[in-house]
Scaffold this motif. Structure first.
Motif, short mmCIF file in Angstrom:
data_model
loop_
_atom_site.label_atom_id
_atom_site.label_comp_id
_atom_site.label_asym_id
_atom_site.label_seq_id
_atom_site.Cartn_x
_atom_site.Cartn_y
_atom_site.Cartn_z
N PRO A 299 -90.40 6.57 -112.61
CA PRO A 299 -89.00 6.98 -112.83
C PRO A 299 -88.72 8.45 -112.63
O PRO A 299 -87.59 8.83 -112.33
N ASN A 300 -89.73 9.32 -112.78
CA ASN A 300 -89.47 10.75 -112.63
C ASN A 300 -89.41 11.19 -111.17
O ASN A 300 -89.14 12.36 -110.89
N LEU A 301 -89.65 10.28 -110.24
CA LEU A 301 -89.66 10.64 -108.82
C LEU A 301 -88.41 10.13 -108.11
O LEU A 301 -88.48 9.65 -106.98
N ALA A 302 -87.27 10.24 -108.76
CA ALA A 302 -86.02 9.78 -108.15
C ALA A 302 -85.70 10.56 -106.89
O ALA A 302 -85.06 10.02 -105.97
N HIS A 303 -86.14 11.82 -106.80
CA HIS A 303 -85.87 12.62 -105.61
C HIS A 303 -86.64 12.12 -104.39
O HIS A 303 -86.39 12.59 -103.27
N CYS A 304 -87.56 11.19 -104.59
CA CYS A 304 -88.33 10.62 -103.48
C CYS A 304 -87.81 9.26 -103.04
O CYS A 304 -88.47 8.58 -102.25
N MET A 305 -86.66 8.84 -103.55
CA MET A 305 -86.11 7.53 -103.19
C MET A 305 -85.26 7.62 -101.92
O MET A 305 -84.17 7.06 -101.82
N SER A 306 -85.76 8.37 -100.94
CA SER A 306 -85.10 8.51 -99.65
C SER A 306 -86.13 9.01 -98.65
O SER A 306 -87.19 9.52 -99.03
N MET A 307 -85.81 8.89 -97.37
CA MET A 307 -86.74 9.36 -96.34
C MET A 307 -86.87 10.88 -96.39
O MET A 307 -87.98 11.42 -96.28
N ILE A 308 -85.76 11.58 -96.58
CA ILE A 308 -85.83 13.03 -96.65
C ILE A 308 -86.59 13.48 -97.88
O ILE A 308 -87.30 14.49 -97.86
N GLY A 309 -86.49 12.70 -98.99
CA GLY A 309 -87.23 13.05 -100.19
C GLY A 309 -88.73 12.92 -100.00
O GLY A 309 -89.51 13.80 -100.41
N VAL A 310 -89.18 11.83 -99.36
CA VAL A 310 -90.61 11.67 -99.08
C VAL A 310 -91.06 12.71 -98.07
O VAL A 310 -92.17 13.24 -98.15
N ALA A 311 -90.18 13.02 -97.10
CA ALA A 311 -90.53 14.05 -96.11
C ALA A 311 -90.74 15.40 -96.77
O ALA A 311 -91.64 16.16 -96.37
N ARG A 312 -89.94 15.74 -97.79
CA ARG A 312 -90.15 16.99 -98.52
C ARG A 312 -91.54 17.03 -99.13
O ARG A 312 -92.21 18.07 -99.12
N GLU A 313 -91.96 15.88 -99.69
CA GLU A 313 -93.29 15.83 -100.30
C GLU A 313 -94.39 16.02 -99.26
O GLU A 313 -95.34 16.77 -99.47
N VAL A 314 -94.27 15.34 -98.11
CA VAL A 314 -95.28 15.47 -97.06
C VAL A 314 -95.31 16.90 -96.54
O VAL A 314 -96.40 17.47 -96.29
N ALA A 315 -94.14 17.51 -96.37
CA ALA A 315 -94.10 18.90 -95.92
C ALA A 315 -94.76 19.83 -96.92
O ALA A 315 -95.50 20.76 -96.55
N ALA A 316 -94.52 19.59 -98.20
CA ALA A 316 -95.13 20.44 -99.23
C ALA A 316 -96.64 20.26 -99.27
O ALA A 316 -97.39 21.23 -99.46
#
Length: 800
Positions: free
Chosen positions: A163-180
């Protein structure tokens, strides 16, 4: 959430392989639960063009097609209703092996040779659609491998997000994680405003600021709702787990998956007057897009026009203003709904939606206008139309308070010697703006990060980027002192082992149960949950029997004929006397209980043991054996969930501590059980006390056995008679030689009155210093019989 590899790579240009991306995401907390290709394995399937279609001479439902497979023309017999001249379709050539193991070979169908097979989406494992052939885009290159053209070898990951990873519920959100994680460049999408060619606006009023903090929308007129969704968008949606519906709906869903922004498209012609954002009124109802009609509660947010409710705020639109193929003008809406105003509402009506799951966790409030521009751009490109200006009403946006991160605290929590540079690098990779104040980082969370509220949240982010796999492995060095365990107190594990030794299996069930069944089993009012995780788990259990019975039903559905199980756990009941504490909830008692259930044969079926169904006395014996030296007794009683004549209360020193019996026939019928199980439930605490073992001298002299039969009233419990004999042995000098008393027979019938019964006991007498004489044994028997006559009105049966 499903993430197609190609869609993710369109935002982040990393050189990591698909396997490396999956591994690093998992180690960063975004668990990749499943990784698979976009389609199951198949080969020799190419893009083909249908050159001609003719009626089969010998079959009404078949067509004979001339198909160009790239440099060659093949004759293929096809039965698909949508086959048409000029269309491009997948063609499985001879030798192709399709999902499921089907091998394509040249064959003769009703007298016409067929040299391949034209395929539907389901036959290729792409979707469940089998209404006709899979129609490919008109620019699909004839003769090219279908796997290469549609990029079917790309990976699709199924992410299990907490539940704390709501910012990853999109392609751009997962992309931010991969970029980081990888350090690769993130390609942020650009939102170019579309030309405004209309002046039309729709009046919108926000009457509930605690429901909606920001509401943006625009009118678009002259759209072609019948326009086809582009193949690239349809493929991305399908691989992300979304079914293609229509161009307007697909665009809305696409932007939600791409940017994490749920939106809604209204049919403007169906809106009466303007829109009002408010809380529902008692008695209002709404027919949703899924066809379900719900009665609205006063704490449910809605979007309404002048005449009726049109949408369930942040969850699902209504059927009355849904777009259709005839829609010409639309109203596009994107809003910020407060998470607490959306949370739990969909579950209340027994469904869930992608929009609701995002809004109840938090969606960026600062991007409503930008995301409307993105949706508008796609609508104008695909469906055409003219756009009006965007109305943007802002009442209140969530405040992002700065959070302090101390370097020493981060080192202590993570357990690794991180330097200031490591922390600064992790925060920079995550695009978290910060300022330094000595050894403290002051971080201002971005608007899309609702989960960053306390220092530990930032420490977790640093650890995720730095790498959980880099944490040092250190054995614990704390002293491990042996704690004293009172010998008179039995461990819970010993109680579980005792039940397991009597052939019971332990189960663990939810403390949340269905209210109707729980009340029938316990007869008491349960504690209701304000936000149940499911409709059938709406109260806290007041008895462990509910979980046992549901598990029994699951086993019976799987053809289990013999079930024996137990559970140790807490039950919950309202109790105003309970005060709050570290492990206590004010007003709720939480005692520990032990419960067991048995159904079927007493023992596993075998040749040396006659078949017998378990009954009340079997489970009573198990319960008394579990009690051991505690001194439990069972007396006849009643319970709303148990058979009126096969129920007993369990007593300890005269105080009721449990109940045992057979399930009530009415409940058995309601639960559709083939036979009634036997059950018990008892307080755990009373079983944890046991007598400390003491030395007792064993006699070297032979015992003396005497059998007596006492006639008593038919309603006199055998346990009471046995206790009377035991009391005589303990209190009367002449009866002190009686060491054990056994009940071995009960008789009712000829020779006795209708309201009498005969109980036969065996007395075992022994002394540690001498051999007993017949006279001593006879005096002991006389003392016992005399006491029974005085206290119970018993008499010695003739011949005894």
């Amino acid at each position: 959430m499903r993430v197609p590899e190609s869609w993710l790579r369109s935002f982040v240009a990393t050189d990591w392989s698909a396997q490396t991306i999956a591994e690093r995401l998992t180690m960063a907390g975004l668990e990749v639960e499943e990784s698979a290709t976009a389609a199951p394995p198949f080969d020799r399937v190419v893009v083909a063009q249908v050159r001609s279609v003719k009626q089969h001479p010998n079959a009404d439902r078949l067509r004979v097609c001339e198909v160009d497979t790239g440099g060659a023309t093949s004759t293929i017999v096809c039965g698909a209703p949508n086959v048409a001249e000029g269309m491009r379709v997948p063609c499985a050539l001879p030798g192709a092996v399709l999902p499921g193991g089907l091998t394509i070979k040249p064959t003769v169908m009703r007298g016409v040779e067929s040299q391949g097979m034209l395929c539907s989406a389901r036959e290729l494992g792409l979707s469940e659609d089998h209404a006709g052939l899979l129609a490919l885009d008109g620019d699909a290159p004839v003769g090219q491998s279908l796997r290469d053209w549609l990029e079917l070898n790309e990976s699709v990951w199924l992410l299990k997000l907490t539940p704390n990873l709501a910012h990853c519920m999109s392609m751009i959100g997962v992309a931010r994680e991969v970029a980081a994680l990888s350090g690769a460049t993130l390609h942020e999408p650009e939102f170019i405003p579309v030309p405004v060619t209309l002046a039309d606006r729709l009046p919108v009023q926000i009457a509930a600021p605690d429901l909606c903090g920001r509401f943006s929308g625009r009118i678009i007129r002259g759209v072609n709702a019948r326009a086809a969704t582009p193949g690239w968008m349809r493929r991305r949606l399908e691989r992300a787990g979304q079914r293609s519906v229509s161009a307007l709906v697909d665009i809305s869903n696409y932007v939600m998956l791409e940017l994490g922004r749920p939106s809604h498209v209204f049919d403007l012609a169906r809106i009466q007057g303007g829109l009002t954002v408010r809380w529902a009124r008692q008695g209002e109802s709404l027919e949703l897009l899924n066809g379900q009609t719900i009665s609205l509660d006063a704490d449910v947010g809605v979007i309404a026009d002048e005449h009726q409710v049109e949408s369930l705020a942040g969850i699902m639109g209504g059927n009355a203003t849904a777009v259709s193929d005839d829609t010409k003008d639309i109203y596009l809406e994107a809003a910020f709904w407060w998470p607490q105003a959306v949370a739990g509402r969909a579950r209340r009506y027994n469904f869930s939606t992608e929009a609701g799951s995002r809004f109840e966790r938090g969606v960026d409030a600062s991007t409503t206008v930008a995301h409307i521009e993105r949706i508008s751009q796609l609508i104008l490109e695909i469906c055409g139309g003219r756009a009006g200006p965007i109305d943007d009403t802002i009442l209140a946006l969530p405040e992002r308070a700065p959070v302090a991160l101390r370097v020493d605290r981060a080192r202590k929590i993570i357990g690794a010697p991180l330097g200031d540079a490591d922390i600064a690098d992790a925060l920079s990779r995550l695009r978290l703006a910060y300022e330094r104040d000595g050894d403290t980082f002051i971080v201002t969370p971005p608007s899309h990060r609702f989960d960053l509220q306390i220092e530990e949240d930032l420490i977790e982010e640093v650890a995720r980027v730095w790498g959980f796999d880099r944490l040092p492995l250190r054995p614990p060095r704390a002293p491990s002192a042996m704690r004293p365990e009172p010998e008179a107190r039995r461990p819970v594990l010993a109680i579980k082992q005792a039940l397991a030794a009597r052939d019971y299996q332990e189960i663990i069930t939810y403390s949340f149960v269905e209210s109707t069944l729980d009340q029938k089993l316990s007869g008491t009012a349960p504690v209701k949950l304000l936000n149940p995780i499911a409709a059938q788990m709406d109260v806290m259990r007041t008895t462990l029997w509910g979980g046992l019975i549901e598990t029994l039903r699951a086993n019976l559905n799987r053809k289990a004929s013999r079930v024996r199980m137990f559970e140790v756990g807490r039950v919950f009941a309202p109790d105003a006397s309970v005060q709050g504490g570290p492990l206590a909830v004010p007003g709720i008692a939480q005692p520990w209980r032990v419960a067991a259930l048995a159904l079927g044969s007493v023992a596993p079926e075998q040749w040396g043991w006659p078949h017998r169904v378990v009954d009340f006395f079997d489970i009573k014996a198990d319960l008394l054996a579990l009690g051991g030296s505690v001194g439990l007794t069972v007396v006849a009683g009643s319970h709303p969930a148990l058979h009126p004549g096969r129920c007993g209360h369990v007593l300890l020193n005269g105080v009721a501590v449990g109940v045992v019996g057979e399930l009530h026939p009415a409940l058995q019928q309601q639960l559709e059980l083939p036979s009634a199980p036997v059950l018990f439930e008892i307080d755990l605490e009373c079983l944890r006390t046991r007598a400390v073992a003491t030395h007792t001298e064993l006699s070297k002299f032979p015992p003396v056995l005497r059998d007596i039969a006492l006639i008593v009233a038919i309603d006199t419990p055998a346990a009471k008679v046995k206790q009377t004999i035991a009391d005589a042995a303990r209190e009367e000098t002449d009866a002190a030689i009686i060491q054990q008393v056994f009940l071995f027979d009960e008789y009712r019938g000829k020779g006795l009155e209708n309201k009498e019964k005969s109980l036969a006991f065996r007395l075992r007498m022994q002394d540690t210093s001498r051999t007993l004489s017949d006279a001593e044994a006879q005096r002991a028997v006389q003392v016992v019989v005399g006491r029974a006559e005085r206290l119970l009105g018993a008499r010695l049966r003739a011949g005894s």
